[in-house]
Design a protein around this motif. Sequence first.
Motif, mmCIF file in Angstrom:
data_model
loop_
_atom_site.group_PDB
_atom_site.id
_atom_site.type_symbol
_atom_site.label_atom_id
_atom_site.label_comp_id
_atom_site.label_asym_id
_atom_site.label_seq_id
_atom_site.Cartn_x
_atom_site.Cartn_y
_atom_site.Cartn_z
ATOM 1 N N ASP A 1 0.860 -1.186 0.000
ATOM 2 C CA ASP A 1 0.000 0.000 0.000
ATOM 3 C C ASP A 1 0.895 1.234 0.000
ATOM 4 O OD1 ASP A 1 -2.392 1.548 0.178
ATOM 5 O OD2 ASP A 1 -1.991 1.831 2.304
ATOM 6 N N ALA A 2 0.715 2.075 -1.026
ATOM 7 C CA ALA A 2 1.495 3.320 -1.145
ATOM 8 C C ALA A 2 2.991 3.061 -1.055
ATOM 9 C CB ALA A 2 1.067 4.319 -0.075
ATOM 10 N N GLY A 3 3.435 1.974 -1.686
ATOM 11 C CA GLY A 3 4.850 1.667 -1.733
ATOM 12 C C GLY A 3 5.413 1.035 -0.477
ATOM 13 N N ARG A 4 4.552 0.712 0.474
ATOM 14 C CA ARG A 4 5.010 0.082 1.718
ATOM 15 C C ARG A 4 4.369 -1.294 1.885
ATOM 16 N NH1 ARG A 4 4.619 5.595 3.111
ATOM 17 N NH2 ARG A 4 6.496 6.404 4.156
ATOM 18 N N VAL A 5 5.101 -2.203 2.482
ATOM 19 C CA VAL A 5 4.566 -3.529 2.791
ATOM 20 C C VAL A 5 3.830 -3.422 4.127
ATOM 21 C CG1 VAL A 5 5.087 -5.931 3.278
ATOM 22 C CG2 VAL A 5 6.383 -4.707 1.524
ATOM 23 N N VAL A 6 2.510 -3.594 4.085
ATOM 24 C CA VAL A 6 1.704 -3.446 5.307
ATOM 25 C C VAL A 6 1.335 -4.798 5.908
ATOM 26 C CG1 VAL A 6 0.804 -1.192 4.620
ATOM 27 C CG2 VAL A 6 -0.408 -3.265 3.912
ATOM 28 N N GLU A 7 1.452 -5.877 5.136
ATOM 29 C CA GLU A 7 1.215 -7.223 5.667
ATOM 30 C C GLU A 7 2.200 -8.172 5.016
ATOM 31 O OE1 GLU A 7 -2.797 -8.702 5.676
ATOM 32 O OE2 GLU A 7 -3.642 -6.685 5.867
ATOM 33 N N ASP A 8 2.670 -9.125 5.796
ATOM 34 C CA ASP A 8 3.663 -10.077 5.296
ATOM 35 C C ASP A 8 3.459 -11.401 6.031
ATOM 36 O OD1 ASP A 8 5.822 -11.575 4.523
ATOM 37 O OD2 ASP A 8 7.338 -10.076 5.016
ATOM 38 N N GLY A 9 3.167 -12.459 5.259
ATOM 39 C CA GLY A 9 2.982 -13.744 5.903
ATOM 40 C C GLY A 9 2.518 -14.799 4.930
ATOM 41 N N ALA A 10 2.339 -16.019 5.428
ATOM 42 C CA ALA A 10 1.832 -17.106 4.596
ATOM 43 C C ALA A 10 0.383 -16.813 4.234
ATOM 44 C CB ALA A 10 1.940 -18.426 5.336
ATOM 45 N N PRO A 11 -0.055 -17.174 3.032
ATOM 46 C CA PRO A 11 -1.420 -16.838 2.613
ATOM 47 C C PRO A 11 -2.492 -17.443 3.516
ATOM 48 C CG PRO A 11 -0.369 -18.350 1.058
ATOM 49 C CD PRO A 11 0.694 -17.847 1.968
ATOM 50 N N ASP A 12 -2.308 -18.658 3.967
ATOM 51 C CA ASP A 12 -3.302 -19.288 4.848
ATOM 52 C C ASP A 12 -3.423 -18.540 6.177
ATOM 53 O OD1 ASP A 12 -3.824 -21.171 2.922
ATOM 54 O OD2 ASP A 12 -2.408 -22.642 3.746
ATOM 55 N N GLU A 13 -2.300 -18.084 6.679
ATOM 56 C CA GLU A 13 -2.317 -17.368 7.955
ATOM 57 C C GLU A 13 -2.980 -16.000 7.811
ATOM 58 O OE1 GLU A 13 1.707 -17.151 9.232
ATOM 59 O OE2 GLU A 13 1.902 -19.332 9.584
ATOM 60 N N LEU A 14 -2.636 -15.286 6.741
ATOM 61 C CA LEU A 14 -3.216 -13.956 6.529
ATOM 62 C C LEU A 14 -4.709 -14.056 6.233
ATOM 63 C CD1 LEU A 14 -0.453 -12.193 4.391
ATOM 64 C CD2 LEU A 14 -0.862 -11.981 6.850
ATOM 65 N N ALA A 15 -5.114 -15.138 5.566
ATOM 66 C CA ALA A 15 -6.519 -15.283 5.184
ATOM 67 C C ALA A 15 -7.439 -15.392 6.382
ATOM 68 C CB ALA A 15 -6.690 -16.495 4.270
ATOM 69 N N VAL A 16 -6.949 -15.896 7.520
ATOM 70 C CA VAL A 16 -7.803 -16.058 8.705
ATOM 71 C C VAL A 16 -7.607 -14.927 9.709
ATOM 72 C CG1 VAL A 16 -7.878 -18.553 8.453
ATOM 73 C CG2 VAL A 16 -6.052 -17.511 9.824
ATOM 74 N N GLY A 17 -6.806 -13.940 9.306
ATOM 75 C CA GLY A 17 -6.580 -12.818 10.197
ATOM 76 C C GLY A 17 -7.654 -11.759 10.025
ATOM 77 N N ASP A 18 -7.321 -10.514 10.412
ATOM 78 C CA ASP A 18 -8.283 -9.426 10.288
ATOM 79 C C ASP A 18 -7.709 -8.261 9.479
ATOM 80 O OD1 ASP A 18 -6.347 -8.626 12.023
ATOM 81 O OD2 ASP A 18 -7.698 -8.062 13.669
#
Length: 589
Positions: A556-573
């Motif tokens: 977002d706007a040239g910055r990494v705002v989330e970083d992780g495995a897709p399965d883990e990020l998918a169940v987050g908020d």
Amino acid sequence: MTDDSRAVRRRSLALLGSLLAPVAAPAWATVVLVVLAQLAAVAGPLLVAYGIDSALPLLDEGGDARPVVLASAAYLVLAVAGGLLAAAVVRASARVSQSVLLDLRGRLFRHTQRLSLEFHERYTSGRIISRQTSDTDALRELLDGGVTTLASSALAMVFTAVSLAVLDWRSGLVLLIAVVPGVILTRWFQLRSQRQYRLNRTAAARLIVRFVETMTGIRAVQGFRREERSAREYDEAAEVYRGTSAAAIRVNGVFDTGLTLIGNTTVAAVLLVGGLRAFEGDLAVGVLVAAVLYARRFFAPLAQIGMFYNSFQSAVAALEKLSGLLAEEPTVPEPAHPVALEHPRGDLRLTGVEFGYGSGPVVLPRLDLHVPAGQSVALVGETGAGKSTIAKLLARFYDVRAGAVLLDGIDVRELDPLDLRRAVVMVTQESYLFSGSVAANIALGRPGASRAEIEAAARAVGVHDVVTAMPQGYDTPVDKRGVRLSSGQRQLVSFARAFLADPAVLVLDEATSSLDVPGEALVQRGLRTLLAGRTSIVIAHRLSTVMGADRVLVVDAGRVVEDGAPDELAVGDGRFADLHAQWRASLLR
């Protein structure tokens, strides 16, 4: 003249000098031929004067026909020699000009290929085509006949004036007086035509650009029903071109008419003054005839010099544009001391990277990222978030403003360009196919690959059956942009090309966006094969592609705002969880 204008003029002259230097010897030989041709032409009236005033009286007085025969024979020999020399001038100048143009076209093509992606994204294809066509044609017109015409005309005027002055200085004085209005008219023509021809060249270039851009984007034109508007815009450009052409023709008409009037008046004056002197016995008849011939001959070269100025102005404007293109420097320069990378592993690292396009605002404020060798990373985010920018930096289509992009611990700015291109391959949504066979397009990934290797690459990504079903199999020709193949088929061919290249790092920038739903399963299998065992950066809106990655980065706007495995990020908020929920909901509709 401003400093910028002087710099442009020096740059243009330097280009012209570099083009002429290799052909200096044949160019000087052409000059010698021009001088000999004009000497042969200017000697004709002198022989006429000799024949009338000296040879004919000898024939009448003593019956000696030899002087008349010799004068006639000499005139005939000079006429034939002049014609042969003129033909030799045309051939010699053509050889010189074609050699220069061959060199120029090669330079333009090689240089344009060498320029960075930034240049090609801001310099329209129509302008590049205009440089290769209308501008080189303007220079061709000057070199093919313009320069030799100028030299021939100038020498013809000088030789004619000198011969007439030697023959009869009073007739030469009449000619000298007539030169004054001729020079004034020519100068007027030069000033007017300079402005008109610059306007005409600009209008012609804009017309070409309008045509090329419309035809290149014909799908969008027809898809959005813009035919009438495009036609109106083209008609407006064509009308401007017609107007500038008509104005230039009017200037030519005034010049031609005025010069013809001055020339005919001069001939009449020479005939009148010389005739009265001949009647009084102060001027030989043969000299009078020669003077009239010289007077008639004098103003034709002046008209040619004026017309040369048109070609000259057009060529100068074209040369300025061509030298400007050749003066463009790559924004991604080759390293002074390239570092070899024979066995790349694919370890990527961005340290303190800051980037902005050209002199524009910063789009990547500061980015630190590590992608271990063999890891598959998906970049997701809104349009304009900076995903494609990161991909272009990894492939070194652009250089960072600050920080560094490292491949296996080596700054990509220091890597040997050939090694970098072998190690990092980028596949975009465009999936451009060149004219040629399907096999040749796949082999672009590794020139010299055998047919078996090409077919193996096609099988690996699942396009082999599609190709063999074509009329000529792998030898089936594809037209420009691969219009004989569907967008999905073109993309699969580009996957096969990338698989054959076997890079350590593969960058996919929306490479699956053109694929249809029925073929998505096939493509996903091909992607798994393509990405296996290598570092990959995948930019995709299809979460079916993203979910197969080892790691997801939300940008977002040239910055990494989330970083992780897709399965883990998918169940987050977070944002990726929202995208994943929307994707799951779309599958249930």
